[in-house]
Design an enzyme around this catalytic site. Structure first.
Site, mmCIF file in Angstrom:
data_model
loop_
_atom_site.group_PDB
_atom_site.id
_atom_site.type_symbol
_atom_site.label_atom_id
_atom_site.label_comp_id
_atom_site.label_asym_id
_atom_site.label_seq_id
_atom_site.Cartn_x
_atom_site.Cartn_y
_atom_site.Cartn_z
ATOM 1 N N ARG A 271 0.829 -1.155 0.163
ATOM 2 C CA ARG A 271 -0.088 -0.140 -0.003
ATOM 3 C C ARG A 271 1.077 1.134 -0.069
ATOM 4 O O ARG A 271 0.573 2.345 -0.417
ATOM 5 C CB ARG A 271 -0.896 0.202 1.362
ATOM 6 N N ASP B 22 -5.211 19.250 -14.661
ATOM 7 C CA ASP B 22 -5.901 18.002 -15.244
ATOM 8 C C ASP B 22 -5.196 17.894 -16.598
ATOM 9 O O ASP B 22 -5.664 18.568 -17.306
ATOM 10 C CB ASP B 22 -7.147 17.647 -14.953
ATOM 11 N N LYS C 236 -7.070 7.100 -19.937
ATOM 12 C CA LYS C 236 -7.291 7.550 -21.157
ATOM 13 C C LYS C 236 -6.270 7.178 -21.977
ATOM 14 O O LYS C 236 -5.762 6.394 -22.324
ATOM 15 C CB LYS C 236 -7.748 8.943 -20.878
HETATM 16 C C1 LIG Z 1 -10.350 15.069 -18.228
HETATM 17 C C2 LIG Z 1 -10.659 13.834 -17.126
HETATM 18 N N1 LIG Z 1 -10.109 13.928 -15.780
HETATM 19 C C3 LIG Z 1 -10.147 12.979 -14.939
HETATM 20 C C4 LIG Z 1 -11.028 11.706 -15.159
HETATM 21 C C5 LIG Z 1 -11.377 10.669 -14.118
HETATM 22 O O1 LIG Z 1 -10.417 9.623 -14.335
HETATM 23 P P1 LIG Z 1 -10.812 8.281 -14.138
HETATM 24 O O2 LIG Z 1 -12.140 7.647 -14.617
HETATM 25 O O3 LIG Z 1 -9.616 7.398 -14.485
HETATM 26 O O4 LIG Z 1 -11.266 7.883 -12.510
HETATM 27 C C6 LIG Z 1 -11.715 11.592 -16.519
HETATM 28 C C7 LIG Z 1 -12.494 10.568 -16.721
HETATM 29 O O5 LIG Z 1 -13.383 10.800 -17.963
HETATM 30 C C8 LIG Z 1 -11.376 12.869 -17.336
HETATM 31 O O6 LIG Z 1 -11.854 12.690 -18.669
#
Ligand SMILES: Cc1ncc(COP(=O)(O)O)c(C=O)c1O
Length: 399
Positions: free
Chosen positions: A57, A191, A216
């Site tokens: 962990r 992000d 993604k």
């Molecule tokens: C821009 C963006 N950030 C974060 C996330 C969240 O990621 P996860 O689905 O891997 O938890 C997504 C999911 O679609 C996303 O499109």
């Protein structure tokens, strides 16, 4: 494990780093890929030494190659921190905020990032201001607390950036936002899921934390759910690693190994998908069944000038609004045969969805907006299927 090898004074390009970073030591008879280690605990007695592997962990050698590779790709001196999902990485970043602090977010951030902040607002008194991230003056007004934000004013503790945003593809002036936010002592979290480190490296503009949904583009094959954080700040790194151990939102070894394998082809996949998306955007812009196309490659797109200046590549997400409203948009999704009707994005396969089918999607996202995640198939096949689906849906609406 090795850093990406580099000849003296020659800086490797990100495409090469994606292939070379996080490999095992080059030793005679050694493997070229890191092993998957399935062990929840490690042999250990006495007072643990710093960096010692103790319990999975807290850290495991199966995470390290991916963390090293992603850290290198984002230009950090620290390895990335891998999490069980993008949302777990986002939750960790938001944990840096004290109760009652204020965070500024794009109104078109990923809907679950907005939902998580709204949840924290209810439970911890975190305050939230949403902004159009492309409107630099409005964002900095909100960060300074001089904007009319209805959130109690005062300086924000964190600016959350998505650029391009999901799903509206607004492009932020990241260098200006980081500079303005730092003037008032706000942390900047970016992000970087849509742009990937090949499109933009937020740490190079001074951002404090970079967040990824590794699910993604980085993993790239729609077969794992995974997240990661990158920071160049040793203190933040230690806090975030501590959060991960305490809260336990950790990644499984197979997922991380698969993500590293996906990362090796990131540059090829992104290059091909972007070329496909740019060509499809060009053709869709004159399609008789399409009222509006959003893609930063289009000279008419509001994000075009900034994307050209700040991003390496325009990305492979498109927004289209067919003539005829949400029911026609749904009919397009029903009519595709090659494109996959599915949520998520960034896989090798092309997919699409109408975002407002989710009750949780931001109400300023048009109800008829289709978000297209363009993959690496042959562009003529993608075009043929999309064209027939648009025409079928338009014909159906005229009957
Ligand atoms: C821009 C963006 N950030 C974060 C996330 C969240 O990621 P996860 O689905 O891997 O938890 C997504 C999911 O679609 C996303 O499109």
């Amino acid at each position: 494990m090795t850093d990406a090898p580099h000849a003296d004074a020659h800086v490797l390009s990100p495409a090469t780093v994606a292939v070379t970073a996080g490999r095992p030591e080059r030793v005679q008879g050694g493997p070229v890929n890191p092993p998957v280690v399935l062990s929840s605990t490690y042999v250990s007695a006495g007072v643990p030494q710093p960096g010692e592997l103790l319990y999975t962990r807290n850290g495991t050698e199966t995470w390290q190659p991916f963390e090293q590779a992603l850290g290198a790709l984002e230009g950090s001196t620290q390895p990335a921190l891998v999490f069980g999902s993008g949302m777990a990485a986002i939750a960790a970043t938001l944990s840096l905020l004290e109760p009652g602090a204020r965070v500024v977010l794009p109104r078109h951030a990923y809907q679950m990032s907005l939902a998580l902040v709204a949840d924290l607002r209810e439970r911890t008194g975190l305050r939230l201001t949403t902004v159009d991230i492309a409107d630099t003056d409005a964002v900095l007004g909100a960060v300074r607390g001089t904007g009319d934000d209805g959130a109690g004013g005062g300086r924000a503790a964190m600016l959350w950036v998505e650029s391009p945003t999901n799903p509206m593809l607004e492009v932020a002036d990241l260098p200006a936002l980081v500079a303005g936010a730092h003037e008032v002592g706000a942390l900047v979290a970016v992000d970087n899921t849509f742009a990937t480190p090949l499109g933009q490296r937020p740490l190079s503009h001074g951002a404090d934390v970079v967040v990824h949904s590794v699910t993604k583009y980085l993993a790239g094959h729609s077969d794992v759910v995974l997240g990661a954080l990158v920071t160049d700040d040793a203190v933040l790194h230690a806090r975030l690693a501590g959060y991960r151990s305490l809260h336990g939102a950790i990644a499984g070894p197979w997922e991380v190994w698969l993500a590293l394998r996906g990362l090796r082809t990131l540059a090829l996949r992104v290059e091909r998908a972007q070329a496909n998306a740019t060509e499809l955007a060009r053709r869709l812009a004159t399609h008789p069944a399409v009222a509006e196309v959003r893609h930063p490659s289009l000279p008419t797109d509001p994000g075009h000038e900034r994307a050209t200046r700040l991003l390496d590549g325009y990305g492979s997400i498109l927004g289209i609004r067919p003539h005829g409203g949400p029911s026609v948009a749904d009919a397009v999704v029903d009519a595709v045969r090659l494109w996959l009707p599915a949520t998520s994005l960034g896989g090798v396969e092309s997919s699409l969805e109408r975002r407002r089918r989710f009750a949780t999607e931001s109400l300023t996202v048009p109800p008829d907006l289709l978000r297209l995640s363009v993959g690496i198939e042959d562009v003529e096949d993608l075009w043929a299927d999309l064209d027939q689906a648009l025409r079928t849906a338009a014909d159906g609406s005229r009957r």
